[in-house]
Scaffold this motif. Structure first.
Motif, PDB file in Angstrom:
ATOM      1  N   ALA A 135     118.775  39.919  87.871  1.00 17.54           N
ATOM      2  CA  ALA A 135     118.399  39.563  89.252  1.00 17.54           C
ATOM      3  C   ALA A 135     119.493  38.642  90.110  1.00 17.54           C
ATOM      4  N   TRP A 136     120.014  37.683  89.497  1.00 17.21           N
ATOM      5  CA  TRP A 136     121.075  36.750  90.002  1.00 17.21           C
ATOM      6  C   TRP A 136     122.051  37.495  90.778  1.00 17.21           C
ATOM      7  N   LEU A 137     122.628  38.425  89.780  1.00 15.61           N
ATOM      8  CA  LEU A 137     123.369  39.382  90.420  1.00 15.61           C
ATOM      9  C   LEU A 137     123.364  40.094  91.478  1.00 15.61           C
ATOM     10  N   THR A 138     122.127  40.599  91.645  1.00 14.36           N
ATOM     11  CA  THR A 138     121.670  41.278  92.780  1.00 14.36           C
ATOM     12  C   THR A 138     121.448  40.476  94.118  1.00 14.36           C
ATOM     13  N   SER A 139     120.655  39.209  93.678  1.00 12.09           N
ATOM     14  CA  SER A 139     120.459  38.492  94.900  1.00 12.09           C
ATOM     15  C   SER A 139     121.769  37.636  95.496  1.00 12.09           C
ATOM     16  N   SER A 140     122.458  37.558  94.675  1.00 10.08           N
ATOM     17  CA  SER A 140     123.881  36.972  95.279  1.00 10.08           C
ATOM     18  C   SER A 140     124.697  37.778  95.846  1.00 10.08           C
ATOM     19  N   ALA A 141     124.659  39.102  95.474  1.00 12.15           N
ATOM     20  CA  ALA A 141     125.471  40.190  96.621  1.00 12.15           C
ATOM     21  C   ALA A 141     124.827  40.487  97.684  1.00 12.15           C
ATOM     22  N   GLU A 142     123.504  40.296  97.640  1.00  9.63           N
ATOM     23  CA  GLU A 142     122.734  40.620  98.856  1.00  9.63           C
ATOM     24  C   GLU A 142     123.005  39.551  99.957  1.00  9.63           C
ATOM     25  N   ARG A 143     122.794  38.372  99.352  1.00  6.29           N
ATOM     26  CA  ARG A 143     123.105  37.167 100.333  1.00  6.29           C
ATOM     27  C   ARG A 143     124.439  37.165 100.853  1.00  6.29           C
ATOM     28  N   LEU A 144     125.511  37.603 100.063  1.00  6.30           N
ATOM     29  CA  LEU A 144     126.902  37.473 100.517  1.00  6.30           C
ATOM     30  C   LEU A 144     127.068  38.696 101.600  1.00  6.30           C
ATOM     31  N   ALA A 145     126.407  39.878 101.319  1.00  2.00           N
ATOM     32  CA  ALA A 145     126.530  41.011 102.300  1.00  2.00           C
ATOM     33  C   ALA A 145     125.876  40.545 103.555  1.00  2.00           C
ATOM     34  N   ALA A 146     124.660  40.021 103.594  1.00  2.00           N
ATOM     35  CA  ALA A 146     124.153  39.515 104.700  1.00  2.00           C
ATOM     36  C   ALA A 146     124.730  38.486 105.825  1.00  2.00           C
ATOM     37  N   GLY A 147     125.675  37.514 104.801  1.00  2.00           N
ATOM     38  CA  GLY A 147     126.394  36.721 105.701  1.00  2.00           C
ATOM     39  C   GLY A 147     127.440  37.296 106.306  1.00  2.00           C
ATOM     40  N   ILE A 148     128.289  38.074 105.357  1.00  2.00           N
ATOM     41  CA  ILE A 148     129.475  38.830 106.158  1.00  2.00           C
ATOM     42  C   ILE A 148     129.041  39.656 107.278  1.00  2.00           C
ATOM     43  N   THR A 149     128.044  40.502 107.329  1.00  2.00           N
ATOM     44  CA  THR A 149     127.395  41.208 108.373  1.00  2.00           C
ATOM     45  C   THR A 149     127.125  40.188 109.661  1.00  2.00           C
ATOM     46  N   GLY A 150     126.744  39.226 109.438  1.00  2.00           N
ATOM     47  CA  GLY A 150     126.457  38.126 110.440  1.00  2.00           C
ATOM     48  C   GLY A 150     127.512  37.397 111.089  1.00  2.00           C
ATOM     49  N   LEU A 151     128.692  37.692 110.778  1.00  2.00           N
ATOM     50  CA  LEU A 151     129.894  36.726 111.327  1.00  2.00           C
ATOM     51  C   LEU A 151     130.294  37.612 112.608  1.00  2.00           C
ATOM     52  N   THR A 152     130.553  36.841 113.590  1.00  2.00           N
ATOM     53  CA  THR A 152     131.141  37.277 114.964  1.00  2.00           C
ATOM     54  C   THR A 152     132.498  37.486 114.790  1.00  2.00           C
ATOM     55  N   ASP A 153     133.362  37.882 115.853  1.00  2.00           N
ATOM     56  CA  ASP A 153     134.761  37.923 115.954  1.00  2.00           C
ATOM     57  C   ASP A 153     135.466  36.700 115.755  1.00  2.00           C
ATOM     58  N   ASP A 154     134.980  35.812 116.471  1.00  2.00           N
ATOM     59  CA  ASP A 154     135.760  34.203 116.652  1.00  2.00           C
ATOM     60  C   ASP A 154     135.472  33.817 115.025  1.00  2.00           C
ATOM     61  N   GLN A 155     134.499  34.009 114.414  1.00  2.00           N
ATOM     62  CA  GLN A 155     134.058  33.472 113.240  1.00  2.00           C
ATOM     63  C   GLN A 155     134.891  34.250 111.986  1.00  2.00           C
ATOM     64  N   TRP A 156     135.468  35.306 112.257  1.00  2.00           N
ATOM     65  CA  TRP A 156     136.164  35.930 111.473  1.00  2.00           C
ATOM     66  C   TRP A 156     137.528  35.632 111.102  1.00  2.00           C
ATOM     67  N   ASN A 157     137.992  34.970 112.567  1.00  2.00           N
ATOM     68  CA  ASN A 157     139.126  34.179 112.502  1.00  2.00           C
ATOM     69  C   ASN A 157     139.202  32.765 112.027  1.00  2.00           C
ATOM     70  N   ALA A 158     138.103  32.336 111.765  1.00  2.00           N
ATOM     71  CA  ALA A 158     138.052  30.935 111.263  1.00  2.00           C
ATOM     72  C   ALA A 158     138.934  30.687 109.775  1.00  2.00           C
ATOM     73  N   GLU A 159     139.342  29.359 109.831  1.00  2.00           N
ATOM     74  CA  GLU A 159     140.067  29.133 108.596  1.00  2.00           C
ATOM     75  C   GLU A 159     139.256  28.713 107.344  1.00  2.00           C
ATOM     76  N   VAL A 160     139.409  28.883 106.369  1.00  2.00           N
ATOM     77  CA  VAL A 160     138.693  28.655 105.093  1.00  2.00           C
ATOM     78  C   VAL A 160     139.687  28.329 103.993  1.00  2.00           C
ATOM     79  N   VAL A 161     139.132  27.699 102.878  1.00  2.00           N
ATOM     80  CA  VAL A 161     140.108  27.517 101.678  1.00  2.00           C
ATOM     81  C   VAL A 161     139.635  27.981 100.504  1.00  2.00           C
ATOM     82  N   THR A 162     140.420  28.913  99.773  1.00  2.00           N
ATOM     83  CA  THR A 162     140.068  29.471  98.615  1.00  2.00           C
ATOM     84  C   THR A 162     140.060  28.564  97.352  1.00  2.00           C
ATOM     85  N   ALA A 163     139.552  29.008  96.360  1.00  2.00           N
ATOM     86  CA  ALA A 163     139.664  28.169  95.117  1.00  2.00           C
ATOM     87  C   ALA A 163     140.819  27.775  94.584  1.00  2.00           C
ATOM     88  N   GLN A 164     141.875  28.754  95.110  1.00  2.00           N
ATOM     89  CA  GLN A 164     143.152  28.190  94.523  1.00  2.00           C
ATOM     90  C   GLN A 164     143.998  27.397  95.362  1.00  2.00           C
TER      91      GLN A 164
END
Length: 236
Positions: free
Chosen positions: A95-124
């Motif tokens: 259930a965690w595997l499914t719900s976490s993937a669904e949340r990530l997919a929904a968040g990605i789908t909602g990003l705008t063109d400007d937000q796609w260009n925003a800088e973030v920092v990876t775990a590395q």
């Protein structure tokens, strides 16, 4: 770079389908079986993939809101989440595997063109545009679908992803100690050079084998002359 955002989004969807298909219908015994990663059961691996979706979701939130949201709250959180997840019952872990993937997919789908260009920092600690998030996820789900040791092989992964994965690993290995290696994918003609010590060792084989070798997974590649392909250090 031989990949686009569209490529990564497609590979992310393909890899997620492969991973989910592999674990579909598993019970407790299936989850407790060893994975292809030393010291990890399949539960550890599934917990890692679920936690990765939540962590990348933090980066999506960072890109969407501008509020700094690291993948993990501390260097120890990742390992703690995996160990805790590996102790969950199979049904709860699925259930965690499914719900976490669904949340990530929904968040990605909602990003705008400007937000796609925003800088973030990876775990590395790398600063990257948010457009890298789907690639980071596609790499996780595709490679770990193989690591489940359930019959999925590197040859089942999209050729474009395998090429991009080889590009990515070679770039990361550029400053690593180890032997110099020249790799050629015999079925595509792609070629990579790993700088290192000594005369370069020539290693040829199918693209899937090259990607598996670079990623430190089981492979059947040999060097020129028939000797084993030289051992590489870890890439992540």
């Amino acid at each position: 770079m031989r990949r686009t955002l569209g490529d990564a989004l497609n590979w992310c969807a393909t890899g997620t389908e492969l991973f989910f298909a592999a674990v579909a219908g598993w019970g407790e015994e299936d989850y407790l079986a060893p994975s292809g990663l030393p010291g990890w059961t399949r539960k550890h691996l599934v917990a890692h993939v679920a936690a990765n979706a939540d962590a990348l979701g933090n980066l999506v939130r960072w890109a969407a809101t501008g509020e700094k949201t690291p993948m993990y709250s501390s260097p120890r959180q990742r390992d703690a989440d995996i160990e805790a997840g590996a102790r969950r019952p199979a049904e709860e872990l699925a259930a965690w595997l499914t719900s976490s993937a669904e949340r990530l997919a929904a968040g990605i789908t909602g990003l705008t063109d400007d937000q796609w260009n925003a800088e973030v920092v990876t775990a590395q600690g790398r600063t990257v545009p948010a457009t890298e998030i789907p690639w980071l996820r596609s790499r996780e789900v595709c490679v770990h679908a193989v690591d489940l040791a359930s019959g999925v092989a590197f040859s089942a992964l999209p050729a474009g992803l395998l090429t991009a994965l080889a590009d990515d690993i070679v770039a990361k290995r550029g400053g690593a100690a180890g032997p110099a290696v020249v790799l050629t994918a015999t079925d595509t003609g792609d070629r990579w050079e790993l700088p290192g010590e000594g005369e370069p060792v020539t290693v040829d084989g199918p693209l899937a084998g090259v990607a598996a070798y670079l990623a430190g997974r089981p492979h059947a590649l040999t060097a020129s002359g028939g000797s084993l392909a030289p051992l590489l250090t870890a890439w992540l």
